[in-house]
Design an enzyme around this catalytic site. Sequence first.
Site, PDB file in Angstrom:
ATOM      1  N   ASN A   1       0.889  -1.164   0.000  1.00  0.00           N
ATOM      2  CA  ASN A   1       0.000   0.000   0.000  1.00  0.00           C
ATOM      3  C   ASN A   1       0.923   1.208   0.000  1.00  0.00           C
ATOM      4  OD1 ASN A   1      -1.737   2.076   0.498  1.00  0.00           O
ATOM      5  ND2 ASN A   1      -2.335   1.424   2.564  1.00  0.00           N
TER       6      ASN A   1
ATOM      7  N   LYS B   1       0.262   4.227  -0.276  1.00  0.00           N
ATOM      8  CA  LYS B   1      -0.319   5.438   0.332  1.00  0.00           C
ATOM      9  C   LYS B   1      -0.035   6.646  -0.582  1.00  0.00           C
ATOM     10  CE  LYS B   1       0.058   3.183   4.774  1.00  0.00           C
ATOM     11  NZ  LYS B   1       0.212   3.285   6.225  1.00  0.00           N
TER      12      LYS B   1
ATOM     13  N   HIS C   1      -9.271   1.778   5.331  1.00  0.00           N
ATOM     14  CA  HIS C   1      -7.951   1.900   5.964  1.00  0.00           C
ATOM     15  C   HIS C   1      -8.057   2.853   7.158  1.00  0.00           C
ATOM     16  CE1 HIS C   1      -3.758   2.784   6.667  1.00  0.00           C
ATOM     17  NE2 HIS C   1      -3.497   1.666   6.024  1.00  0.00           N
TER      18      HIS C   1
ATOM     19  N   GLU D   1      -6.243   5.151   8.171  1.00  0.00           N
ATOM     20  CA  GLU D   1      -5.967   6.561   7.861  1.00  0.00           C
ATOM     21  C   GLU D   1      -7.201   7.232   7.268  1.00  0.00           C
ATOM     22  OE1 GLU D   1      -2.482   5.652   5.604  1.00  0.00           O
ATOM     23  OE2 GLU D   1      -1.494   5.047   7.467  1.00  0.00           O
TER      24      GLU D   1
ATOM     25  N   GLU E   1      -5.229  -4.753  10.629  1.00  0.00           N
ATOM     26  CA  GLU E   1      -4.174  -3.756  10.833  1.00  0.00           C
ATOM     27  C   GLU E   1      -4.418  -3.017  12.149  1.00  0.00           C
ATOM     28  OE1 GLU E   1      -2.367  -2.695   6.712  1.00  0.00           O
ATOM     29  OE2 GLU E   1      -3.905  -1.233   7.185  1.00  0.00           O
TER      30      GLU E   1
ATOM     31  N   GLY F   1       2.875   2.072  10.836  1.00  0.00           N
ATOM     32  CA  GLY F   1       3.900   3.121  10.711  1.00  0.00           C
ATOM     33  C   GLY F   1       4.656   3.414  11.995  1.00  0.00           C
TER      34      GLY F   1
ATOM     35  N   SER G   1       3.640  -2.320  10.302  1.00  0.00           N
ATOM     36  CA  SER G   1       5.088  -2.420  10.537  1.00  0.00           C
ATOM     37  C   SER G   1       5.696  -3.758  10.129  1.00  0.00           C
ATOM     38  CB  SER G   1       5.420  -2.108  12.011  1.00  0.00           C
ATOM     39  OG  SER G   1       5.093  -0.764  12.286  1.00  0.00           O
TER      40      SER G   1
HETATM   41  P1  13P Z   1       3.224   0.217   7.638  1.00  0.00           P
HETATM   42  O1  13P Z   1       3.670  -1.061   6.999  1.00  0.00           O
HETATM   43  O2  13P Z   1       3.978   1.426   7.177  1.00  0.00           O
HETATM   44  O3  13P Z   1       3.133   0.091   9.127  1.00  0.00           O
HETATM   45  O4  13P Z   1       1.703   0.482   7.138  1.00  0.00           O
HETATM   46  C1  13P Z   1       0.808  -0.554   7.170  1.00  0.00           C
HETATM   47  C2  13P Z   1      -0.393  -0.142   6.426  1.00  0.00           C
HETATM   48  O5  13P Z   1      -1.060   0.806   6.781  1.00  0.00           O
HETATM   49  C3  13P Z   1      -0.740  -0.911   5.215  1.00  0.00           C
HETATM   50  O6  13P Z   1      -2.007  -0.586   4.777  1.00  0.00           O
END
Ligand code: 13P
Length: 243
Positions: A7, A9, A92, A94, A162, A168, A205
């Site tokens: 992803n 982003k 997601h 976010e 997640e 992150g 992560s």
């Molecule tokens: P990270 O791998 O950067 O922690 O993000 C995970 C994520 O949000 C995948 O959708």
Amino acid sequence: MKYIIGNWKMNMTAGDIVEFTRGVRKYKFPKNSNVTFGLGAPYVYLLGMAKLQGHVLVGAQNVSQYEKGAYTGEISAEMLADVGLDFCIVGHSERRTLFGETNKIVNAKIKQLQEYEVMPILCIGETLEEFEAGKTKDVLSEQLSIALKDVDKSSKIMIAYEPVWAIGTGKSASVKTIKETIAFIKQKLTEILGEREHIVLYGGSVNPGNSSEILHTDGVDGALIGGASCNVDTFMKIASTLF
Ligand code: 13P
């Protein structure tokens, strides 16, 4: 089959994507391996990535909850299907926390995607506060039951577990937590969608250092990778822990 899905982003430029795809060629994985790769890219690059299809699944990171019309700035499921996308990430964390995406909105998005046969990857997960209060199962139950209310039970869907506190942060959930939570999610999916194959990924992560134990954990069908998917070497090293 295991799924290794990136992803990106709001990262990557056209140049970065060219470099990424060139970099992939260095990695020789066994033919007919049981790994399927996927990349969730920003909208503007999706058409250009169509040539990668057949090698990787290509998908979007969001879709409109509406079908068509006067919704300036939105992209519909019909449009995603029109350019031949394989999947679309929905719900997601976010989008939930920064853009007010509720479980009901996620449900509308899944229905739109199903209507146009684009596979949803539904993200669910609890916050640190909820995790520490022992509320993970309640939160996930609610996310799943509302987001999957009255959806087509037979069409393909993936779930990504997640934990918000693992995204992150460099701090992934423990193997024990992942195993127990994914078992719970699969049980809930059987209640909601019936007996069928349930594909559940872990995200939060994931990196080349922890991917082997995570990807070999019971019940884990793959990983949804954020930061580490923007660099071809870390992304491919994560996958290589499966060989
Ligand atoms: P990270 O791998 O950067 O922690 O993000 C995970 C994520 O949000 C995948 O959708």
